[in-house]
Structure formats: structure tokens, C-alpha cells
Design an enzyme around this catalytic site. Structure first.
Site: not given
Length: 312
Positions: A248, A169, A130, A167
Site C-alpha cells: 500500500d 503502515h 497490527h 507496508d
């Protein structure tokens, strides 16, 4: 196969509060599961060195580097944490941990390109995908995979690399770092709509983004990868592959709402390995991103590493 496991104790000293899911216990859970699975002795353990600021500057602005370096609280400070945003905080050890995390990815890249290793997994934190060129965010300080990929291209002269991000995200920082760079193909899937609410608005031609609805299981992800990722990976013919390895999307992880299990991470890793053998001389560097249920994280990383090391 020679698979290295890069980590460092400094990466456990960075913490953002007892409430925070991105905790030092994540790395311990991985190490415990390696031992429980009896594969620890089959890996080459290496200490992560510190990255140089010039390495970070290939991706990040000087201001982004400065904000992390200069705002870490002192060891004896009354203020234990400095917030960069609501869920990305600095403590006295964050700067050193972040240098180790990026340094592991760089060192692994050097060793794999030199032929010392077939591939490597970097069990490091803080995570990275990120972190944009201009700011830290989403638990991430510096973009470890982006720094390593830039190092591979600008120091070693590679002309075609792939970044795989699985991931839950979207890796918005990585996409921002390499948008419209024809040397880099980034392939990812991520839960959508979900934080950071990016990846679907006119992605660049070198971005294969697969938004996946919440509550999807492995069969949905596997079909999307087969139909969208694999043709693009064959077309790009990468000289090296980097993985933003977030776990995740596991069904036991409350950070997301997807339904992957260890077998899915094994399958994804096998697809990457096949591409790497065909075009990249097997060269892969994988770096830990998310994964917050400690048991699921440890089991999933072991499943991933077993395939990298050809133990499964």
C-alpha cells in the site's frame, strides 16, 4: 528455486462489508495477475492448513484469541458483522480464515526449514502486522508473521531471525510482540505521521524503524534501506527471514500517500534475497499485509514473487 504460493478459499470468505477496502477481491486480483503474467505454472501451489490455538498462544493472549473465536456471528445470524473496532470486523467465517492465514505462515516455515522449499509467499487474509499480543486491530486478527517467527524459534530452535516490514503502515503489533527480544531484528519503513502513529517513540534496540514522509518516492526508500537496514541485517546474520509484505505504499494506492512502484518492490526483495543467501540458506517466508488498489496490488505481488522465484 522452488517457491511455494500458499492460500486457501476460506481466506476469501472473511469480509467486513462491501465498503471495506480489505476485501476478498484482493486475493483474486493477485491470482488473476499471476495467470496474466504467466508465472502461475512456475510456482508450487499449496493449501493453507489451519493453525492450532497453541500456535497462536505463542504470541497472543488467551483473551485475544477468545474474543475472535467467540464473537464471530453465526452463519444465519441477523447480525452479519461483529465490530472489534471501527474498521476491524468479524463475520461468520473470520475465525476459520484467521486460522488459515496463520496456518499458512507456519506451514511455509516448516517446509522452508525442512528444505522442501527455498521460499514461500502466503497470499492470505486477514492480514496480521497490527494485531498485538492483546488485541486485534487495523484489519488484522492474528499476527501471522509473528506467529511464524515464534514457531521458527520455539519449535525449530532458530536463534536469530529477521522480520522485514515494508507496508505503508508501521507494524505496531509485530514490534510489541518482539520488543527487546535479542533473537529478533525487525526492520521496517512506513509513512509518518500515519496510522497507527507508532514506531518513532523510543523504539527498542532490535527495531530499525524508518519513518518516511508522505509523498516520498522509491529513491528515498532505497537510500534509507541501504544506509539503515542493510548494515543491521549484516550484523544480525539471520538464520531465516520473514516478510510482512504490504503493497500500500504504491503510488496508485489511496490508502497511503507514498510513491513506490513495482520496480521498487523488486529492488527491496532483491536486497532481502541477498541477505538470505549469505546468512539464511535463502530461507524466506513472505506474508501478505496491505495493498488495496487491486491492479497495483496484483502487479506488485507478481514483481515480488518473480524475484523470490528468480524469474526476474
Amino acid at each position: 528455486m522452488t517457491t511455494a504460493f500458499y492460500t486457501h478459499a476460506d481466506c476469501k470468505r472473511h469480509e467486513m462489508g462491501s465498503w471495506h477496502p480489505e476485501s476478498p477481491e484482493r486475493l483474486q486480483a493477485i491470482e488473476d495477475q499471476l495467470i496474466a503474467s504467466r508465472i502461475d505454472s512456475l510456482l508450487e501451489f499449496r493449501e493453507a492448513p489451519v493453525a492450532d490455538e497453541k500456535d497462536l498462544a505463542r504470541v497472543h493472549t488467551q483473551d485475544a484469541i477468545y474474543r475472535i473465536r467467540e464473537n464471530c456471528p453465526g452463519i444465519n445470524s441477523e447480525c452479519q458483522h461483529f465490530p472489534l473496532d471501527a474498521d476491524t470486523l468479524l463475520n461468520a467465517y473470520t475465525w476459520r480464515a484467521a486460522l488459515r492465514a496463520a496456518g499458512a505462515a507456519i506451514a511455509a516455515t516448516d517446509a522452508v526449514i525442512a528444505g522442501e522449499l527455498d521460499n514461500a509467499f502466503c497470499s492470505v487474509r486477514p492480514p496480521g502486522h497490527h494485531a498485538t499480543p492483546r488485541e486485534a486491530m487495523g484489519f488484522c486478527m492474528f499476527n501471522n508473521v509473528a506467529v511464524a517467527a515464534k514457531h521458527a524459534m520455539e519449535v525449530h530452535g532458530l536463534q536469530r531471525v529477521v522480520i522485514v516490514d515494508f507496508d505503508v503502515h508501521h507494524g505496531n503489533g509485530t514490534e510489541e510482540a518482539f520488543r527487546d527480544d535479542p533473537r529478533v531484528l525487525m526492520v521496517s519503513f512506513f509513512q509518518h505521521p500515519f496510522y497507527p502513529y507508532t514506531g518513532t517513540d523510543r523504539p527498542a534496540a532490535n527495531m530499525i524503524n524508518l519513518p518516511i514522509p508522505a509523498h516520498s518516492y522509491g529513491d528515498v526508500v532505497r537510500q534509507a534501506i541501504t544506509e539503515k537496514w542493510l548494515p543491521a541485517l549484516h550484523q544480525h546474520q539471520p538464520e531465516m527471514i520473514f516478510i510482512s509484505a504490504g503493497f500500500d505504499a504504491h503510488k496508485e494506492d489511496d490508502m497511503g500517500q507514498m510513491g513506490l512502484v513495482e520496480a521498487d518492490y523488486s529492488w527491496i526483495t532483491r536486497q532481502i534475497m541477498t541477505i538470505a543467501r549469505q546468512y539464511s540458506r535463502g530461507r524466506i517466508v513472505s506474508c501478505l499485509e496491505g495493498g488495496y488498489n487491486l491492479s497495483a496490488l496484483g502487479r506488485s505481488v507478481v514483481a515480488h514473487i518473480k524475484v523470490l522465484a528468480e524469474l526476474d
